[in-house]
Design a protein around this motif. Structure first.
Motif, PDB file in Angstrom:
ATOM      1  N   VAL A 299       0.835  -1.202   0.000  1.00  0.00           N
ATOM      2  CA  VAL A 299       0.000   0.000   0.000  1.00  0.00           C
ATOM      3  C   VAL A 299       0.866   1.247   0.000  1.00  0.00           C
ATOM      4  O   VAL A 299       0.545   2.242  -0.674  1.00  0.00           O
ATOM      5  CB  VAL A 299      -0.958  -0.014   1.203  1.00  0.00           C
ATOM      6  CG1 VAL A 299      -1.768   1.283   1.270  1.00  0.00           C
ATOM      7  CG2 VAL A 299      -1.903  -1.217   1.117  1.00  0.00           C
ATOM      8  N   SER A 300       1.988   1.228   0.729  1.00  0.00           N
ATOM      9  CA  SER A 300       2.869   2.400   0.779  1.00  0.00           C
ATOM     10  C   SER A 300       3.487   2.709  -0.572  1.00  0.00           C
ATOM     11  O   SER A 300       4.011   3.802  -0.788  1.00  0.00           O
ATOM     12  CB  SER A 300       3.977   2.180   1.817  1.00  0.00           C
ATOM     13  OG  SER A 300       4.974   1.293   1.342  1.00  0.00           O
ATOM     14  N   LYS A 301       3.420   1.738  -1.491  1.00  0.00           N
ATOM     15  CA  LYS A 301       3.950   1.918  -2.846  1.00  0.00           C
ATOM     16  C   LYS A 301       2.830   1.946  -3.884  1.00  0.00           C
ATOM     17  O   LYS A 301       3.053   1.672  -5.064  1.00  0.00           O
ATOM     18  CB  LYS A 301       4.926   0.783  -3.168  1.00  0.00           C
ATOM     19  CG  LYS A 301       6.144   0.736  -2.252  1.00  0.00           C
ATOM     20  CD  LYS A 301       6.978  -0.504  -2.514  1.00  0.00           C
ATOM     21  CE  LYS A 301       8.204  -0.554  -1.616  1.00  0.00           C
ATOM     22  NZ  LYS A 301       9.009  -1.781  -1.846  1.00  0.00           N
ATOM     23  N   ASN A 302       1.612   2.250  -3.434  1.00  0.00           N
ATOM     24  CA  ASN A 302       0.436   2.333  -4.312  1.00  0.00           C
ATOM     25  C   ASN A 302       0.038   0.983  -4.894  1.00  0.00           C
ATOM     26  O   ASN A 302      -0.524   0.915  -5.995  1.00  0.00           O
ATOM     27  CB  ASN A 302       0.645   3.336  -5.450  1.00  0.00           C
ATOM     28  CG  ASN A 302       0.587   4.760  -4.973  1.00  0.00           C
ATOM     29  OD1 ASN A 302      -0.038   5.072  -3.967  1.00  0.00           O
ATOM     30  ND2 ASN A 302       1.254   5.656  -5.703  1.00  0.00           N
ATOM     31  N   GLY A 303       0.295  -0.102  -4.168  1.00  0.00           N
ATOM     32  CA  GLY A 303      -0.036  -1.422  -4.677  1.00  0.00           C
ATOM     33  C   GLY A 303      -1.000  -2.189  -3.787  1.00  0.00           C
ATOM     34  O   GLY A 303      -1.343  -1.762  -2.683  1.00  0.00           O
ATOM     35  N   ASN A 304      -1.430  -3.341  -4.288  1.00  0.00           N
ATOM     36  CA  ASN A 304      -2.311  -4.268  -3.579  1.00  0.00           C
ATOM     37  C   ASN A 304      -1.540  -5.527  -3.213  1.00  0.00           C
ATOM     38  O   ASN A 304      -0.485  -5.812  -3.785  1.00  0.00           O
ATOM     39  CB  ASN A 304      -3.498  -4.685  -4.459  1.00  0.00           C
ATOM     40  CG  ASN A 304      -4.506  -3.579  -4.662  1.00  0.00           C
ATOM     41  OD1 ASN A 304      -4.199  -2.402  -4.518  1.00  0.00           O
ATOM     42  ND2 ASN A 304      -5.727  -3.961  -5.004  1.00  0.00           N
ATOM     43  N   LEU A 305      -2.093  -6.306  -2.299  1.00  0.00           N
ATOM     44  CA  LEU A 305      -1.570  -7.629  -1.971  1.00  0.00           C
ATOM     45  C   LEU A 305      -2.652  -8.663  -2.226  1.00  0.00           C
ATOM     46  O   LEU A 305      -3.752  -8.566  -1.676  1.00  0.00           O
ATOM     47  CB  LEU A 305      -1.120  -7.694  -0.512  1.00  0.00           C
ATOM     48  CG  LEU A 305      -0.660  -9.082  -0.014  1.00  0.00           C
ATOM     49  CD1 LEU A 305       0.558  -9.565  -0.793  1.00  0.00           C
ATOM     50  CD2 LEU A 305      -0.360  -9.056   1.482  1.00  0.00           C
ATOM     51  N   LEU A 306      -2.339  -9.637  -3.081  1.00  0.00           N
ATOM     52  CA  LEU A 306      -3.218 -10.786  -3.334  1.00  0.00           C
ATOM     53  C   LEU A 306      -2.548 -11.985  -2.677  1.00  0.00           C
ATOM     54  O   LEU A 306      -1.551 -12.512  -3.180  1.00  0.00           O
ATOM     55  CB  LEU A 306      -3.407 -11.002  -4.830  1.00  0.00           C
ATOM     56  CG  LEU A 306      -4.405 -12.091  -5.245  1.00  0.00           C
ATOM     57  CD1 LEU A 306      -5.820 -11.729  -4.817  1.00  0.00           C
ATOM     58  CD2 LEU A 306      -4.349 -12.330  -6.751  1.00  0.00           C
ATOM     59  N   LEU A 307      -3.085 -12.416  -1.541  1.00  0.00           N
ATOM     60  CA  LEU A 307      -2.457 -13.437  -0.710  1.00  0.00           C
ATOM     61  C   LEU A 307      -3.104 -14.794  -0.968  1.00  0.00           C
ATOM     62  O   LEU A 307      -4.324 -14.937  -0.859  1.00  0.00           O
ATOM     63  CB  LEU A 307      -2.589 -13.050   0.762  1.00  0.00           C
ATOM     64  CG  LEU A 307      -1.861 -13.923   1.772  1.00  0.00           C
ATOM     65  CD1 LEU A 307      -0.346 -13.819   1.595  1.00  0.00           C
ATOM     66  CD2 LEU A 307      -2.260 -13.522   3.194  1.00  0.00           C
ATOM     67  N   ASN A 308      -2.281 -15.791  -1.254  1.00  0.00           N
ATOM     68  CA  ASN A 308      -2.792 -17.083  -1.698  1.00  0.00           C
ATOM     69  C   ASN A 308      -3.017 -18.087  -0.572  1.00  0.00           C
ATOM     70  O   ASN A 308      -2.261 -18.156   0.401  1.00  0.00           O
ATOM     71  CB  ASN A 308      -1.805 -17.709  -2.685  1.00  0.00           C
ATOM     72  CG  ASN A 308      -2.311 -19.015  -3.261  1.00  0.00           C
ATOM     73  OD1 ASN A 308      -3.204 -19.017  -4.103  1.00  0.00           O
ATOM     74  ND2 ASN A 308      -1.770 -20.139  -2.802  1.00  0.00           N
ATOM     75  N   VAL A 309      -4.070 -18.886  -0.729  1.00  0.00           N
ATOM     76  CA  VAL A 309      -4.274 -20.096   0.061  1.00  0.00           C
ATOM     77  C   VAL A 309      -4.453 -21.261  -0.907  1.00  0.00           C
ATOM     78  O   VAL A 309      -4.960 -21.089  -2.017  1.00  0.00           O
ATOM     79  CB  VAL A 309      -5.505 -19.992   0.992  1.00  0.00           C
ATOM     80  CG1 VAL A 309      -5.302 -18.894   2.021  1.00  0.00           C
ATOM     81  CG2 VAL A 309      -6.785 -19.758   0.206  1.00  0.00           C
ATOM     82  N   GLY A 310      -4.026 -22.441  -0.466  1.00  0.00           N
ATOM     83  CA  GLY A 310      -4.156 -23.643  -1.289  1.00  0.00           C
ATOM     84  C   GLY A 310      -4.968 -24.694  -0.561  1.00  0.00           C
ATOM     85  O   GLY A 310      -4.415 -25.453   0.247  1.00  0.00           O
ATOM     86  N   PRO A 311      -6.274 -24.762  -0.789  1.00  0.00           N
ATOM     87  CA  PRO A 311      -7.108 -25.769  -0.115  1.00  0.00           C
ATOM     88  C   PRO A 311      -6.655 -27.193  -0.436  1.00  0.00           C
ATOM     89  O   PRO A 311      -6.083 -27.464  -1.496  1.00  0.00           O
ATOM     90  CB  PRO A 311      -8.507 -25.492  -0.666  1.00  0.00           C
ATOM     91  CG  PRO A 311      -8.456 -24.065  -1.127  1.00  0.00           C
ATOM     92  CD  PRO A 311      -7.070 -23.863  -1.635  1.00  0.00           C
ATOM     93  N   ASP A 312      -6.950 -28.116   0.492  1.00  0.00           N
ATOM     94  CA  ASP A 312      -6.531 -29.508   0.308  1.00  0.00           C
ATOM     95  C   ASP A 312      -7.523 -30.277  -0.562  1.00  0.00           C
ATOM     96  O   ASP A 312      -8.514 -29.720  -1.054  1.00  0.00           O
ATOM     97  CB  ASP A 312      -6.307 -30.192   1.660  1.00  0.00           C
ATOM     98  CG  ASP A 312      -7.571 -30.285   2.510  1.00  0.00           C
ATOM     99  OD1 ASP A 312      -8.694 -30.271   1.963  1.00  0.00           O
ATOM    100  OD2 ASP A 312      -7.441 -30.388   3.750  1.00  0.00           O
ATOM    101  N   ALA A 313      -7.250 -31.567  -0.734  1.00  0.00           N
ATOM    102  CA  ALA A 313      -8.064 -32.396  -1.626  1.00  0.00           C
ATOM    103  C   ALA A 313      -9.500 -32.552  -1.152  1.00  0.00           C
ATOM    104  O   ALA A 313     -10.407 -32.809  -1.960  1.00  0.00           O
ATOM    105  CB  ALA A 313      -7.422 -33.771  -1.780  1.00  0.00           C
ATOM    106  N   LYS A 314      -9.742 -32.387   0.130  1.00  0.00           N
ATOM    107  CA  LYS A 314     -11.091 -32.483   0.668  1.00  0.00           C
ATOM    108  C   LYS A 314     -11.850 -31.158   0.565  1.00  0.00           C
ATOM    109  O   LYS A 314     -13.060 -31.119   0.819  1.00  0.00           O
ATOM    110  CB  LYS A 314     -11.045 -32.935   2.129  1.00  0.00           C
ATOM    111  CG  LYS A 314     -10.476 -34.334   2.326  1.00  0.00           C
ATOM    112  CD  LYS A 314     -11.337 -35.394   1.647  1.00  0.00           C
ATOM    113  CE  LYS A 314     -10.822 -36.789   1.943  1.00  0.00           C
ATOM    114  NZ  LYS A 314     -11.644 -37.832   1.271  1.00  0.00           N
ATOM    115  N   GLY A 315     -11.130 -30.086   0.221  1.00  0.00           N
ATOM    116  CA  GLY A 315     -11.799 -28.805   0.038  1.00  0.00           C
ATOM    117  C   GLY A 315     -11.647 -27.832   1.189  1.00  0.00           C
ATOM    118  O   GLY A 315     -12.355 -26.822   1.236  1.00  0.00           O
TER     119      GLY A 315
END
Length: 439
Positions: A299-315
């Motif tokens: 944000v201090s550099k005029n940007g966004n953060l898209l933070l990832n999660v990886g769900p497991d095989a059961k969802g």
């Protein structure tokens, strides 16, 4: 490219630059081998050998409403799901292929359920779509840079048939744009080698996208990858340059600007551990403190953060991810005003942390304790008041006796006497809201 295109991009991305924080979700058949989303590439797995994962895919605990509530509680304002990753498996009910979730034991249109659940929580929604497809018979295989069968001569394919894949890819994008309601983001991944720009018939694709959903925002990867930016970085962006840049696993040192120095929309996509897709052995998770500080840095550099999660095989989203998100959300609930709608402060980065700013509200993000009062370089005579953002508590403004050499600077501390040293109220990131005198 005309100025009107830049103006249109600015209009389309207004909400994006307001919201600042989103959830990326990488999920598909690769959650079963649980060795990351590039497992087919890394282990040279053929379609035939990969079929076992399609045959057993049945995420019985998939509850997108729980995902949406977790994202909202974390302070995220939008989410992007992998509708189709490089392996070609579709989480939506495409009419153009049998290789889709509705044909598995699950029998569910996982994309539709995701969209419904996240919209219900008031979050904006986007879909990731891989331009690559390691399952399609007309996508280049032998001799390609990254196809799982790149070294297997039995997978030589007639280049003339690539047009069949392009028609398929365009058709699936059209399905997503027409059959699933209003989308806020279309997140393409990615161009490489000779497969970039018009190799994807990118102008035709973008014209189709704009004709169906003119306000959707699109990333820059029709002509770029995570390594390079494409023409969105220039003063003359192409029609398919995208609405925002997408640096991957890195935060640009000075944000992202065009050749004239004008800030352009951007979003750093970052994993919570070291993999995008679920990896059972990867427990190298970033701490909530790291996530908070990297969000602030973006944000201090005029940007966004898209933070990832990886769900497991059961969802299910891994417990470790949910615990981190919960802690981040607790911080944002008390300090979100320093994130949403904020951007670069127009001031030199302070030694003790970072600034974000919104109008006459300057937010000092303190990452390090100070010896004595906190120095606000160059702000003498410009500070009206200071308050701890988390609880509104008064922060003391004063000119300490030992600061006579620093007449251009302002100072604050958290208690009295002001020249003493005090611990930060929040060691992850203590935010002080500084009201500046209007100039």
């Amino acid at each position: 490219m005309s100025q009107s295109y830049i103006e249109q991009r600015t209009e389309r991305t207004q909400w994006f630059l307001q919201d600042r924080f989103g959830m990326f979700i990488h999920w598909g058949l690769y959650a079963i081998p649980a060795r990351g989303e590039w497992v087919r590439n890394a282990e040279r797995i053929s379609n035939e050998d990969y079929q076992v994962y399609f045959d057993e895919f049945n995420p019985e605990r998939y509850d997108p409403k729980a995902w949406a509530k977790a994202a909202k509680a974390a302070g995220m304002k939008y989410a992007v799901l992998t509708a189709k990753h490089h392996d070609g498996f579709c989480l939506f009910d495409s009419k153009l292929t049998d290789y889709k979730s509705t044909n598995t034991k699950s029998g569910r249109d996982l994309v539709r359920e995701f969209l419904d659940a996240f919209r219900e929580e008031g979050l904006k929604v986007g879909l990731y779509y891989s331009l690559l497809d390691w399952h399609h018979p007309d996508y280049p295989a032998y001799g390609d840079q990254i196809h799982p069968m790149r070294d297997n001569e039995e997978y030589k394919r007639d280049p003339e048939r690539f047009v069949n894949y392009l028609n398929y890819m365009h058709g699936q994008v059209k399905e997503l744009l027409t059959d699933y309601g209003k989308l806020d983001i279309m997140w393409f991944d990615f161009s490489y080698g000779n497969l970039k720009g018009e190799a994807w018939r990118a102008t035709e694709l973008m014209e189709m996208i704009r004709s169906i959903q003119p306000n959707i925002i699109v990333d820059n990867r029709l002509e770029a990858s995570g390594e390079e930016g494409g023409s969105i970085y220039t003063d003359n962006p192409s029609l398919y340059s995208g609405d925002f840049a997408s640096p991957e696993q890195i935060i640009p040192p000075s944000g992202i600007t065009d050749e004239a120095g004008n800030s352009i929309p951007w979003e750093a996509c970052i994993t919570l551990n070291n993999n995008w897709g679920y990896s059972a052995a990867d427990l190298t998770y970033k701490s909530a403190k790291t996530v908070i500080r990297k969000l602030v840095e973006c944000v201090s550099k005029n940007g966004n953060l898209l933070l990832n999660v990886g769900p497991d095989a059961k969802g299910e989203i891994p417990r470790e991810s949910l615990e981190i998100l919960e802690e981040v959300g607790q911080w944002i609930r008390r300090n979100g005003d320093s994130i949403y709608g904020c951007g670069e402060a127009g001031l030199t980065k302070p030694e003790w942390g970072r600034y974000t700013r919104k109008g006459n509200k300057l937010y000092a993000h303190l990452f390090e304790e100070s010896i004595g009062p906190v120095n606000l370089v160059g702000l003498a005579g410009r500070v009206k008041q200071a308050r701890l953002l988390s609880d509104g508590a008064e922060v003391f403004l004063s000119r300490p006796w030992n600061a006579s050499l620093y007449q251009d600077d302002a100072f604050f501390n958290f208690a009295r006497p002001e020249h003493s040293t005090y611990p930060l109220p929040d060691e992850r990131d203590t935010v002080v809201e500084i009201t500046l005198i209007e100039e």
